[in-house]
Design a protein around this motif. Sequence first.
Motif, PDB file in Angstrom:
ATOM      1  N   TRP A 167      75.144  43.770 -26.798  1.00 36.79           N
ATOM      2  CA  TRP A 167      74.459  45.022 -27.103  1.00 36.79           C
ATOM      3  C   TRP A 167      75.262  46.203 -26.591  1.00 36.79           C
ATOM      4  N   TRP A 168      75.969  45.999 -25.487  1.00 38.73           N
ATOM      5  CA  TRP A 168      76.758  47.065 -24.880  1.00 38.73           C
ATOM      6  C   TRP A 168      77.942  47.477 -25.754  1.00 38.73           C
ATOM      7  N   ARG A 169      78.341  46.658 -26.701  1.00 40.04           N
ATOM      8  CA  ARG A 169      79.483  46.974 -27.563  1.00 40.04           C
ATOM      9  C   ARG A 169      79.256  48.281 -28.314  1.00 40.04           C
ATOM     10  N   GLU A 170      78.043  48.509 -28.797  1.00 38.67           N
ATOM     11  CA  GLU A 170      77.742  49.706 -29.577  1.00 38.67           C
ATOM     12  C   GLU A 170      76.890  50.719 -28.823  1.00 38.67           C
ATOM     13  N   HIS A 171      76.300  50.324 -27.692  1.00 42.41           N
ATOM     14  CA  HIS A 171      75.340  51.191 -27.010  1.00 42.41           C
ATOM     15  C   HIS A 171      75.710  51.450 -25.553  1.00 42.41           C
ATOM     16  N   GLY A 172      76.961  51.300 -25.200  1.00 45.26           N
ATOM     17  CA  GLY A 172      77.393  51.532 -23.828  1.00 45.26           C
ATOM     18  C   GLY A 172      77.294  53.004 -23.450  1.00 45.26           C
ATOM     19  N   CYS A 207      79.027  55.986 -25.565  1.00 48.85           N
ATOM     20  CA  CYS A 207      79.498  55.491 -26.865  1.00 48.85           C
ATOM     21  C   CYS A 207      78.863  56.278 -28.011  1.00 48.85           C
ATOM     22  N   VAL A 208      79.702  56.611 -28.968  1.00 52.74           N
ATOM     23  CA  VAL A 208      79.237  57.258 -30.192  1.00 52.74           C
ATOM     24  C   VAL A 208      79.399  56.238 -31.305  1.00 52.74           C
ATOM     25  N   ARG A 209      78.290  55.877 -31.907  1.00 49.88           N
ATOM     26  CA  ARG A 209      78.266  54.839 -32.940  1.00 49.88           C
ATOM     27  C   ARG A 209      78.239  55.511 -34.304  1.00 49.88           C
ATOM     28  N   ARG A 210      79.143  55.084 -35.171  1.00 47.65           N
ATOM     29  CA  ARG A 210      79.210  55.639 -36.518  1.00 47.65           C
ATOM     30  C   ARG A 210      79.340  54.492 -37.505  1.00 47.65           C
ATOM     31  N   VAL A 211      78.459  54.473 -38.503  1.00 44.19           N
ATOM     32  CA  VAL A 211      78.490  53.422 -39.510  1.00 44.19           C
ATOM     33  C   VAL A 211      79.442  53.855 -40.616  1.00 44.19           C
ATOM     34  N   LEU A 212      80.420  53.025 -40.902  1.00 40.83           N
ATOM     35  CA  LEU A 212      81.382  53.285 -41.963  1.00 40.83           C
ATOM     36  C   LEU A 212      80.952  52.540 -43.216  1.00 40.83           C
ATOM     37  N   PRO A 213      81.265  53.060 -44.389  1.00 38.62           N
ATOM     38  CA  PRO A 213      80.933  52.302 -45.598  1.00 38.62           C
ATOM     39  C   PRO A 213      81.724  51.000 -45.625  1.00 38.62           C
ATOM     40  N   PRO A 214      81.063  49.902 -46.000  1.00 44.51           N
ATOM     41  CA  PRO A 214      81.762  48.609 -46.020  1.00 44.51           C
ATOM     42  C   PRO A 214      82.847  48.594 -47.092  1.00 44.51           C
ATOM     43  N   SER A 215      83.905  47.870 -46.803  1.00 53.80           N
ATOM     44  CA  SER A 215      84.979  47.743 -47.783  1.00 53.80           C
ATOM     45  C   SER A 215      84.505  46.870 -48.939  1.00 53.80           C
ATOM     46  N   ALA A 216      85.278  46.870 -49.994  1.00 54.00           N
ATOM     47  CA  ALA A 216      84.910  46.076 -51.173  1.00 54.00           C
ATOM     48  C   ALA A 216      84.858  44.595 -50.837  1.00 54.00           C
TER      49      ALA A 216
END
Length: 187
Positions: A101-106, A109-118
């Motif tokens: 959980w700490w990977r994205e919420h440490g 930390c600023v979490r940004r969702v990127l559009p998935p690749s094809a």
Amino acid sequence: MTIFRVEVWITDLLSALERQIFDFLGFQWAPILGNFLHIIVVILGLFGTIQYRPRYIVVYTVWTALWVTWNVFIICFYLEVGGLSKDTDLMTFNISVHRSWWREHGPGCVRRVLPPSAHGMMDDYTYVSVTGCIVDFQYLEVIHSAVQILLSLVGFVYACYVISIFMEEEDTSTPNIWLPWPTQADT
């Protein structure tokens, strides 16, 4: 002395509960199982201390050795010692792609969702970008394990002390055994 005995186990219990919460948030099934067993054994040790049951405290001391070993493994896992990799699904029993959980919420930390690749999958976490962390997640996991080891070592030493006190009290108490013949104390 009794209050300190209880405080050792309560501190260990609260620390394990805190860790359990964050492992649940990250869907880390192996640590969840370990934390659950640890919580049960700490409650058993606490009960043994309050009820003067040295056998329960012995169970706690044996478990503490296993718990320290598990936490050393977690430290090695997150620091990638000995061929271990923190990017494997070992902690989730290979049933999900979740990570700590700490990977994205440490902290920071600023979490940004990127559009998935094809070629990427929608349920894959590779499209999440995390930047600006004050402390990397693996070091937070290592700190959690190190705290668990320190609390366990204090608990182990104090459990051994409590067992010796209980055994000493048991040895000095007079037995309530009725003998059919008179003894020196009766005459």
